[in-house]
Motif scaffolding. Sequence first.
Motif, PDB file in Angstrom:
ATOM      1  N   GLU A 609      44.809  70.768 -58.503  1.00 57.44           N
ATOM      2  CA  GLU A 609      45.672  69.987 -57.620  1.00 57.44           C
ATOM      3  C   GLU A 609      45.642  68.532 -58.062  1.00 57.44           C
ATOM      4  OE1 GLU A 609      45.716  71.485 -53.311  1.00 57.44           O
ATOM      5  OE2 GLU A 609      43.659  71.847 -53.933  1.00 57.44           O
ATOM      6  N   LEU A 610      46.815  67.907 -58.039  1.00 51.15           N
ATOM      7  CA  LEU A 610      46.900  66.496 -58.420  1.00 51.15           C
ATOM      8  C   LEU A 610      46.137  65.669 -57.399  1.00 51.15           C
ATOM      9  CD1 LEU A 610      48.420  64.498 -60.428  1.00 51.15           C
ATOM     10  CD2 LEU A 610      49.927  64.072 -58.481  1.00 51.15           C
ATOM     11  N   ARG A 611      45.178  64.839 -57.886  1.00 56.94           N
ATOM     12  CA  ARG A 611      44.377  64.055 -56.948  1.00 56.94           C
ATOM     13  C   ARG A 611      44.419  62.558 -57.201  1.00 56.94           C
ATOM     14  NH1 ARG A 611      44.571  67.376 -52.911  1.00 56.94           N
ATOM     15  NH2 ARG A 611      42.945  68.950 -52.799  1.00 56.94           N
ATOM     16  N   ALA A 612      45.000  62.148 -58.336  1.00 58.26           N
ATOM     17  CA  ALA A 612      45.186  60.714 -58.596  1.00 58.26           C
ATOM     18  C   ALA A 612      46.203  60.580 -59.720  1.00 58.26           C
ATOM     19  CB  ALA A 612      43.867  60.059 -59.016  1.00 58.26           C
ATOM     20  N   PHE A 613      46.939  59.469 -59.726  1.00 55.33           N
ATOM     21  CA  PHE A 613      47.845  59.206 -60.852  1.00 55.33           C
ATOM     22  C   PHE A 613      48.079  57.711 -60.970  1.00 55.33           C
ATOM     23  CE2 PHE A 613      50.657  59.704 -57.188  1.00 55.33           C
ATOM     24  CZ  PHE A 613      51.589  58.691 -57.352  1.00 55.33           C
ATOM     25  N   ARG A 614      48.480  57.281 -62.145  1.00 60.13           N
ATOM     26  CA  ARG A 614      48.753  55.854 -62.374  1.00 60.13           C
ATOM     27  C   ARG A 614      49.771  55.715 -63.487  1.00 60.13           C
ATOM     28  NH1 ARG A 614      44.559  52.131 -62.407  1.00 60.13           N
ATOM     29  NH2 ARG A 614      43.836  53.368 -60.638  1.00 60.13           N
ATOM     30  N   LYS A 615      50.801  54.919 -63.255  1.00 57.18           N
ATOM     31  CA  LYS A 615      51.783  54.657 -64.315  1.00 57.18           C
ATOM     32  C   LYS A 615      51.368  53.390 -65.041  1.00 57.18           C
ATOM     33  CE  LYS A 615      56.713  55.142 -65.080  1.00 57.18           C
ATOM     34  NZ  LYS A 615      57.985  55.512 -64.471  1.00 57.18           N
ATOM     35  N   VAL A 616      51.379  53.436 -66.365  1.00 58.76           N
ATOM     36  CA  VAL A 616      50.891  52.284 -67.128  1.00 58.76           C
ATOM     37  C   VAL A 616      51.824  52.023 -68.310  1.00 58.76           C
ATOM     38  CG1 VAL A 616      49.272  53.817 -68.337  1.00 58.76           C
ATOM     39  CG2 VAL A 616      48.887  51.370 -68.396  1.00 58.76           C
ATOM     40  N   LEU A 618      52.538  50.293 -71.951  1.00 55.27           N
ATOM     41  CA  LEU A 618      51.758  49.849 -73.113  1.00 55.27           C
ATOM     42  C   LEU A 618      52.668  49.491 -74.280  1.00 55.27           C
ATOM     43  CD1 LEU A 618      49.078  52.706 -73.105  1.00 55.27           C
ATOM     44  CD2 LEU A 618      48.725  50.355 -72.344  1.00 55.27           C
ATOM     45  N   GLU A 619      52.302  48.427 -74.972  1.00 54.56           N
ATOM     46  CA  GLU A 619      52.994  48.059 -76.212  1.00 54.56           C
ATOM     47  C   GLU A 619      52.529  49.019 -77.320  1.00 54.56           C
ATOM     48  OE1 GLU A 619      55.299  45.677 -76.581  1.00 54.56           O
ATOM     49  OE2 GLU A 619      55.144  45.446 -74.402  1.00 54.56           O
ATOM     50  N   PRO A 620      53.297  49.111 -78.421  1.00 55.86           N
ATOM     51  CA  PRO A 620      52.837  49.977 -79.513  1.00 55.86           C
ATOM     52  C   PRO A 620      51.432  49.576 -79.964  1.00 55.86           C
ATOM     53  CG  PRO A 620      55.049  49.164 -79.942  1.00 55.86           C
ATOM     54  CD  PRO A 620      54.577  48.471 -78.706  1.00 55.86           C
ATOM     55  N   GLY A 621      50.560  50.517 -80.115  1.00 53.14           N
ATOM     56  CA  GLY A 621      49.191  50.252 -80.568  1.00 53.14           C
ATOM     57  C   GLY A 621      48.248  49.811 -79.464  1.00 53.14           C
ATOM     58  N   GLU A 622      48.782  49.489 -78.307  1.00 53.07           N
ATOM     59  CA  GLU A 622      47.914  48.975 -77.235  1.00 53.07           C
ATOM     60  C   GLU A 622      47.132  50.113 -76.563  1.00 53.07           C
ATOM     61  OE1 GLU A 622      50.057  46.848 -74.155  1.00 53.07           O
ATOM     62  OE2 GLU A 622      48.209  46.497 -73.017  1.00 53.07           O
ATOM     63  N   SER A 623      45.874  49.801 -76.209  1.00 51.62           N
ATOM     64  CA  SER A 623      45.032  50.757 -75.476  1.00 51.62           C
ATOM     65  C   SER A 623      44.650  50.148 -74.152  1.00 51.62           C
ATOM     66  CB  SER A 623      43.701  50.990 -76.200  1.00 51.62           C
ATOM     67  OG  SER A 623      43.886  51.787 -77.307  1.00 51.62           O
ATOM     68  N   ARG A 624      44.459  50.981 -73.173  1.00 48.83           N
ATOM     69  CA  ARG A 624      43.944  50.471 -71.901  1.00 48.83           C
ATOM     70  C   ARG A 624      43.007  51.502 -71.299  1.00 48.83           C
ATOM     71  NH1 ARG A 624      48.031  47.981 -68.078  1.00 48.83           N
ATOM     72  NH2 ARG A 624      48.872  47.236 -70.031  1.00 48.83           N
ATOM     73  N   THR A 625      41.892  50.995 -70.754  1.00 45.07           N
ATOM     74  CA  THR A 625      40.973  51.900 -70.065  1.00 45.07           C
ATOM     75  C   THR A 625      41.242  51.794 -68.568  1.00 45.07           C
ATOM     76  OG1 THR A 625      39.358  51.666 -71.806  1.00 45.07           O
ATOM     77  CG2 THR A 625      38.541  52.470 -69.682  1.00 45.07           C
ATOM     78  N   LEU A 626      41.519  52.934 -67.974  1.00 50.23           N
ATOM     79  CA  LEU A 626      41.873  52.945 -66.556  1.00 50.23           C
ATOM     80  C   LEU A 626      40.778  53.608 -65.748  1.00 50.23           C
ATOM     81  CD1 LEU A 626      45.508  54.305 -66.880  1.00 50.23           C
ATOM     82  CD2 LEU A 626      44.818  51.925 -66.671  1.00 50.23           C
ATOM     83  N   THR A 627      40.586  53.132 -64.532  1.00 48.50           N
ATOM     84  CA  THR A 627      39.652  53.782 -63.612  1.00 48.50           C
ATOM     85  C   THR A 627      40.452  54.297 -62.429  1.00 48.50           C
ATOM     86  OG1 THR A 627      37.955  52.229 -64.272  1.00 48.50           O
ATOM     87  CG2 THR A 627      37.569  53.430 -62.219  1.00 48.50           C
ATOM     88  N   LEU A 628      40.292  55.575 -62.135  1.00 44.96           N
ATOM     89  CA  LEU A 628      40.983  56.158 -60.981  1.00 44.96           C
ATOM     90  C   LEU A 628      39.931  56.725 -60.040  1.00 44.96           C
ATOM     91  CD1 LEU A 628      42.836  57.036 -63.748  1.00 44.96           C
ATOM     92  CD2 LEU A 628      44.390  57.508 -61.887  1.00 44.96           C
ATOM     93  N   ASP A 629      40.029  56.383 -58.770  1.00 40.99           N
ATOM     94  CA  ASP A 629      39.023  56.829 -57.803  1.00 40.99           C
ATOM     95  C   ASP A 629      39.450  58.118 -57.111  1.00 40.99           C
ATOM     96  OD1 ASP A 629      37.429  54.646 -58.332  1.00 40.99           O
ATOM     97  OD2 ASP A 629      38.519  53.385 -56.884  1.00 40.99           O
ATOM     98  N   LEU A 630      38.481  58.984 -56.930  1.00 44.18           N
ATOM     99  CA  LEU A 630      38.730  60.217 -56.175  1.00 44.18           C
ATOM    100  C   LEU A 630      37.895  60.153 -54.904  1.00 44.18           C
ATOM    101  CD1 LEU A 630      38.525  62.820 -59.097  1.00 44.18           C
ATOM    102  CD2 LEU A 630      40.579  61.843 -58.051  1.00 44.18           C
ATOM    103  N   ASP A 631      38.546  60.208 -53.761  1.00 38.97           N
ATOM    104  CA  ASP A 631      37.789  60.149 -52.509  1.00 38.97           C
ATOM    105  C   ASP A 631      37.395  61.557 -52.062  1.00 38.97           C
ATOM    106  OD1 ASP A 631      40.113  61.242 -51.614  1.00 38.97           O
ATOM    107  OD2 ASP A 631      40.716  59.533 -50.383  1.00 38.97           O
ATOM    108  N   ARG A 632      36.701  61.620 -50.932  1.00 34.17           N
ATOM    109  CA  ARG A 632      36.205  62.914 -50.449  1.00 34.17           C
ATOM    110  C   ARG A 632      37.340  63.933 -50.329  1.00 34.17           C
ATOM    111  NH1 ARG A 632      32.370  65.707 -47.249  1.00 34.17           N
ATOM    112  NH2 ARG A 632      33.397  66.954 -45.645  1.00 34.17           N
ATOM    113  N   ARG A 633      38.486  63.485 -49.876  1.00 30.03           N
ATOM    114  CA  ARG A 633      39.605  64.405 -49.660  1.00 30.03           C
ATOM    115  C   ARG A 633      40.036  65.099 -50.960  1.00 30.03           C
ATOM    116  NH1 ARG A 633      43.517  64.432 -45.474  1.00 30.03           N
ATOM    117  NH2 ARG A 633      42.104  63.596 -43.940  1.00 30.03           N
ATOM    118  N   ALA A 634      39.775  64.430 -52.091  1.00 31.52           N
ATOM    119  CA  ALA A 634      40.162  65.015 -53.375  1.00 31.52           C
ATOM    120  C   ALA A 634      39.385  66.297 -53.666  1.00 31.52           C
ATOM    121  CB  ALA A 634      39.934  64.004 -54.495  1.00 31.52           C
TER     122      ALA A 634
END
Length: 760
Positions: A609-616, A618-634
Amino acid sequence: MNPLTTDTVEAAAGQSVQNLSIQEKASLLSGRDFWSTAPVPGVPSIVMVDGPHGVRRQEGTADNLGFHASLPSTCFPPGTALGSSWDPELVEEVGRALGREARALSVNVLLGPAINIKRSPLCGRNFEYLSEDPLVTGILGAAYVRGVQTQGVGTSVKHFAANNQETDRMRVSSDVDERTLREIYFPAFERVVRDSDPATVMCSYNRINGTYASENRWLLTDILRTEWGFDGAVVSDWGAVSNRAAALEAGLDLEMPGTDGATVTEVISAVEDGTLDARLVDASAARIAALQRRTALDDGPAVFDAGEHHALARRAAAASIVLLRNENNTLPLRHGITVAVLGEFAEQPRYQGGGSSHVNATHVDVPLEELRRALGEDRVLYAPGFGSSREASSSALLRAEAVDLARHADVSIVFVGLEEKEESEGFDRAHLDLPEDHVALIHAVAEVSNRTVVVLSNGGVVTLEPWHDDVDAIVEGWALGQAGGGAIADILTGRTNPSGRLAESIPFRLNDTASFINFPGEAGHVRYGEGVLVGYRYHETVNVPARYAFGHGLSYTTFSYSDLTALTVGDDEASVQVTVTNTGEHAGADVIQIYVGAPERPVRTPVRELRAFRKVTLEPGESRTLTLDLDRRAFAYYDVTDHRWAVTPGRYSIELGRSSHDIAARTTISIHGDAGRPSPLSLTSTVEEWFTHPIVGPLLIEGITASLTEEQRHAAEGMQDGLKMAYSMPMNQFAKFPGVSIPLESLHQLIEASKEPSFQ
Ligand code: BGC
């Protein structure tokens, strides 16, 4: 606590309605006409209009089904499109613009967002709804409410609840088990109420398990107010009240539209003959007074910049388009090529659905003109290919003309889809097929064309069979609102990189959908027999493939993922990290989708089941580290026996999906959950539940063995397996059996022990 007498409401009531007569208070509870409330001394009238994707302000003859004209306002992308953007910031921005337009048109409450779950692709109002998934729906719905309400305009979150079809919508009983309501049909409403404090909630027309939503106290008071803390006003859907006094008792404050005073008289008589508590009238009147204060347009009418809003509508539409297929990089179109634009929808775009949400757009972009502007007049050929307004006998001629152009072009773009009359409020579709002459056009063009691109315009999903494999690219262009034509040109030419993702599965066939055998019901009832297995939850769990899975969507660039990690936080929460890199040559946006798979539970559970999502972006070659929180309901399911959310201890899989079907990376995590937090026992809990209960089990065994002689104790040891046979018996039956005889009083003591506070 009875929420109808909470301090807040009483205080508001005390201030605003205490000096009003019963006649005045009762008249606050029923509309003055179609779109406004009745004014009483100290509480002016307010105006409430549709919604959701534009402001439908009528000046002349009023109606709630969009037959009569309304003032021009921006037709933003309807819910089906915005849902596919997976972008709460964008939806909030659209909400702010809607709020500005509402103010400019002197509207106090905008009737939206519409956040019912897409249970079946046939639902006639799917073009207004956001998704088949409660998380996507809830997050985007909450963003919409935040945006509109920043402008001082109220919203009406609708249609609460389990209103997932149009067939017999004003009478049908949606027969849904509680767990399914809690896990699928309620969470979006719950999130919007808890996170965004909507001014009103609109109750739906239908019944829920036999009781009209408008008369359902469990729904409107116990759940909405007591559990979720809603303190706004509950408004009826237009004409959803069948018994005014019963609705008031259930917690419905405002009946819309008005009934020319008939129900005001009913309410007064019910108070006078003692069948209705006058305090309920006071409390509801106070809520309407509070709503008026909250949404009063005190600082005078605002203005809006139609050009700016059109530009926003175009950006939002482009972010919502889903590129489904793109073989051999057919798209984006290269400069200098000749393009055959085929299909009448390129000239007469289909951009919204029929019914109450129908907006009188300020300006409509025409895809053909936008493509000519982008590619050059002389590079774009056009033939209508089919014609809604043309004679059926001319179909073959129209097609032949289109095929002729297709032969001479480098790429053919076929604009097909569903006409507005095919999808509307008030009825459901009977099938998922495109019109026959649209399918015939696709086939005929694909046969002769170098490259064929299909651009779809549809509110609810359509089947892509049997032509799917014959075309090179498919662009899901939904009903995109008034600027959809420009947005389609932006995507086709690569001015905008596609970043929409499916918020609903596209099945191969209608028969492959979860609700197929239970939609739209019979004899006044629709049974939600698929339970929680709605949409992708069904496709993935039952292993029935969809043509395109929930979450799918291509880009002109590529993304890679690395270092997916998940850490537990406390007993039942987690934090997920992942690094995403744009590995292609164009800037673009990706949607990180985190799914959770649960260990074995005592209830049937979707595989993920989908429990978190984020649209991001990015430029070509760019990297990003994302943190997504999952609460109890997840990690939780709703336990209907104990009336609470439960988290089974064990290993959960944390999956990063390109869609619900295409899992790019996976890790697992150990969740302590409710280990050591046993359920309280009751007399009807089973023997197994009693004996395995961490507190009561040992006490029970100790009590029983203490009363036995040495010899009986030996015999009892040999009878362990026998006890297993009795495991499924309710304890109150077992306790009475000869030779068992556990006194009722002891059972009651043990039940109390099972509720030890430290274990709650
Ligand atoms: C629709 C609502 C709408 C109302 C007012 C009803 O028919 O179900 O969504 O807000 O009319 O137009």
